[in-house]
Scaffold this motif. Structure first.
Motif, PDB file in Angstrom:
ATOM      1  N   MET A   1      24.945  36.773  16.302  1.00  0.00           N
ATOM      2  CA  MET A   1      25.601  35.503  16.591  1.00  0.00           C
ATOM      3  C   MET A   1      26.693  35.235  15.568  1.00  0.00           C
TER       4      MET A   1
ATOM      5  N   ASP B   1      34.854  34.113  19.038  1.00  0.00           N
ATOM      6  CA  ASP B   1      33.593  34.482  19.682  1.00  0.00           C
ATOM      7  C   ASP B   1      32.407  33.726  19.076  1.00  0.00           C
TER       8      ASP B   1
ATOM      9  N   GLN C   1      29.132  31.425  18.894  1.00  0.00           N
ATOM     10  CA  GLN C   1      27.948  31.041  19.667  1.00  0.00           C
ATOM     11  C   GLN C   1      27.243  29.804  19.110  1.00  0.00           C
TER      12      GLN C   1
ATOM     13  N   GLY D   1      31.348  29.882  25.604  1.00  0.00           N
ATOM     14  CA  GLY D   1      30.223  30.737  25.250  1.00  0.00           C
ATOM     15  C   GLY D   1      29.348  30.220  24.128  1.00  0.00           C
ATOM     16  N   VAL D   2      29.529  28.965  23.722  1.00  0.00           N
ATOM     17  CA  VAL D   2      28.692  28.382  22.668  1.00  0.00           C
ATOM     18  C   VAL D   2      27.300  28.079  23.237  1.00  0.00           C
ATOM     19  N   LYS D   3      26.279  28.428  22.466  1.00  0.00           N
ATOM     20  CA  LYS D   3      24.899  28.207  22.896  1.00  0.00           C
ATOM     21  C   LYS D   3      24.266  26.976  22.249  1.00  0.00           C
TER      22      LYS D   3
END
Length: 317
Positions: free
Chosen positions: A1, A63, A65, A97-99
């Protein structure tokens, strides 16, 4: 991550970076702020102001997360600025795309209660966003030191509205008590270092403290522990009365009616005899003792209790 820390140059941001220098579960860490931090550690720094930055592009290019969102604009930007930034972040998080997003809040947000507040306890009612003379309300809030409190209430409202949409991104609200370290550079340090501790004469105040190392560690746990979502109270155990704090610090407690506190602290501050202002004192006294059972079950207990954190602060001063 990959992790993004907004507000990396601030008090909590620098503590997180130092913690990541020892234990780092992330493949890549990006730190963002308007000014370059003193300590970067493993973080790649981006100088930017989130008020005029394309947050979606920032998340996609790096990128990201997980976000630990510490960025605050300060009282000069008004109570609306912080929650507007968060709203924009929440809008673009899932497509990027962040969780998970971790958002620190404060014990200020709880309405006054007789018992320690749990995560379901009622929050304060905003004096800025209610009906009536809004401009006058803002002036009152600024004079009383409520602007940061109002900002946190608006941030919490934004999070609540987002959660009603049943979005996929997990939002962890970490409601912190007063965080202290040995730096002695903030208004809270000046309040604790003063010759007297000021308190109201008609009711008792209770406070919790969290050592900065515990705060950094638990915020990182909020970012990495599976299954977390929603609000968590994070504080040192054992709420302390003002008299107990006075005993630990060997300070005299001055109890007086609230109007007299305002006049005394305001006057001494204007004369340069105190290292803090009335608003600083109001904010620490607005904090409510919190029940931390939910956070303890998910994250574990802080290393230090409130008493131990305060004693360590005094010893290192």
């Amino acid at each position: 991550m990959n992790l993004l820390i907004t507000g990396v140059s601030g008090f909590l941001g620098q503590a997180l970076v130092k913690r990541l220098m020892h234990t780092n579960p992330f493949m890549r860490t990006v730190g963002l702020d308007r000014v370059r931090p003193t300590v970067l550690g493993p973080a790649h720094f981006i100088e930017a102001d989130l008020r005029n930055t394309d947050i979606g592009d920032l998340l996609l290019i790096n990128d990201i997360q997980v976000v630990i969102h510490l960025a605050v604009t300060g009282a000069t930007a008004g109570a609306d600025a912080d929650h507007e930034i968060l709203r924009r972040l929440l809008e673009v998080a899932e497509p990027a795309g962040v969780k998970r997003i971790v958002v620190p809040s404060r014990d200020w947000v709880y309405a006054r209660a007789e018992a320690p507040c749990d995560e379901e306890s009622p929050l304060r009612t905003s004096i800025v966003t209610g009906t009536g003379l809004r401009a006058r309300r803002r002036r009152i809030a600024a004079w009383m030191g409520w602007a940061p409190v109002e900002a946190k209430l608006l941030v919490e409202t934004t999070i609540s509205e987002y959660r009603l949409l049943d979005e996929a991104v997990e939002v962890v609200t970490a409601r912190l008590c007063s965080v202290i370290d040995s730096g002695r550079s903030r208004p809270l340090d000046a309040i604790l270092s003063a010759k007297w501790l000021f308190g109201p004469s008609d009711y008792e105040l209770f406070f919790q403290f969290l050592n900065i190392d515990d705060a950094a560690n638990l915020l990182l746990e909020c970012a990495t522990t599976e299954g977390m979502d929603g609000a968590y109270n994070i504080a040192g155990g054992e709420p302390l009365s003002l008299d107990t704090i006075g005993g630990i610090l060997e300070k005299r407690v001055l109890r007086m009616p609230k109007p007299l506190i305002r006049a005394t602290v305001g006057g001494l501050s204007r004369l340069g005899l105190l290292g803090f202002g009335l608003g600083d004192l109001v904010r620490i006294q607005l904090g409510m003792p919190m029940c931390t059972d939910k956070a303890a079950d998910a994250l574990g207990q802080p290393t230090l209790t409130s008493r131990q954190a305060l004693a360590l602060w005094r010893a290192r001063g």
